[in-house]
Write a protein that holds these residues in place. Structure first.
Motif: not given
Length: 341
Positions: A5-14, A82-97
């Protein structure tokens, strides 16, 4: 195939993430979120992706994360935590911010102007400079991607600081940065008529936020406080960063140190002594090129480093980290040749 999944897909890095993952043999794009453009097709947001069969954009709240193996978060700082803190605690996440790059909450507030709202996750996050945090990234749940300027400077200086072959009190980084590093949101100073045919320094005098990463990482390496001089300059080009580093030390020793440090790194190329690279050499790729030359002043050296800010400086680095987190070959999907001309 790993579902992505990609959150923020409408930006350049997305968009860059989509470009890379579209031909990745081990990943499949299962969900794309961009709250401001939810309900639209990616072909409407980025026509260059119209040949791909991609999911329609939704809000991040609409994604079923139980079916997702890893999520990339390509949102602005503050929004990202704010968004990541609401995602499932078991989900693997790579944050680009920037939200999880700095280990010290006080440092985060100093550089970004607001209190951190997810301190327990900040403590969990692994710094995402792959070549230097590879083992920790492989076992991490949350990885914090570096700033693109911060990555460029660290490829230049980390091996030299670790080996003790340069002075620590007179380091200067002069960096030239493409306009895409400023993001896709509308800004008056980035209009074509305002930006083209010009060239200017910004965040002059030690105010650039990526200095927080330099302070953190270089001081940790040296075991003492290290503060460098760093001035970025905005170029009217779409992609690329070129860093010219001015350091004290023997130029041949500096070159040999970098050659040894990166000998087994698939994405980092150290040029023969006396040669320096161009941003053309790495455009659209996950490669870093580094050149070293001596200065006419004895005991001084110049180190020139280039990378693509959207790829190796951000989205390519993110995919490299995701490969490790998912147990895939680190280079998978990333060995594409640079674009030239």
């Amino acid at each position: 195939m790993k579902n992505i999944a990609i959150i923020g897909a409408s930006g350049y890095t997305g968009a860059e993430l989509i470009r890379l993952i579209a031909t990745h043999p081990g990943m499949r794009i299962a969900a794309l979120a961009a709250n401001s453009k939810a309900g639209q097709k990616m072909s409407a947001v980025f026509p260059f992706l119209r040949h791909l069969d991609l999911p329609e954009l939704v809000t991040w709240e609409q994604i079923d994360f139980s079916a997702i193996d890893l999520c990339f978060c390509a949102l602005p700082h503050k929004t990202s935590q704010e968004v990541i803190s609401q995602l499932p605690k078991t989900l693997k996440i790579v944050d680009l911010s920037a939200d999880f790059r700095l280990r010290d909450a006080a440092a985060y507030k100093t550089w970004y102007g607001n209190d951190h709202a997810a301190l327990e996750m900040q403590e969990e996050a692994v710094y995402g400079l792959t070549e230097f945090y590879r083992d920790q990234i492989a076992s991490a749940r949350l990885v914090a991607g570096t700033g693109c300027n911060a990555a460029t400077g660290q490829f230049t200086l980390r091996p030299l600081i670790s080996a003790g072959v340069i002075g620590l009190d007179d380091i200067i980084l002069d960096m030239k940065c493409a306009v895409s590093g400023a993001g896709r949101s509308l800004k008056e100073n980035l209009l074509h008529a305002e930006l083209s045919e010009g060239y200017n320094a910004y965040s002059v005098g030690g105010t650039h936020r990526h200095l927080g990463e330099f302070d953190q990482e270089f001081s940790l390496l040296a075991g003492r406080e290290v503060r460098i001089q760093f001035t970025p300059h905005l170029l009217p080009v779409n992609r690329g960063i070129l860093s010219t580093g001015y350091v004290s030390g023997d130029a041949r020793t500096i070159h040999a140190t970098l050659e040894k440090a990166y000998a087994d790194e698939p994405f980092v190329q150290v040029l023969p002594f006396g040669q320096t690279p161009s941003t053309h050499d790495v455009r659209g790729s996950n490669f870093v090129h580094i050149g070293v030359t001596g200065d006419r002043i004895e005991g001084r050296a110049i180190v020139v480093t280039v990378l693509d800010n959207l790829c190796k400086g951000s989205s390519g680095q993110a995919v490299q980290n995701a490969n490790l987190m998912l147990g895939l070959p680190e280079t998978e999907g990333l060995m594409l040749a640079p674009l030239f001309p």
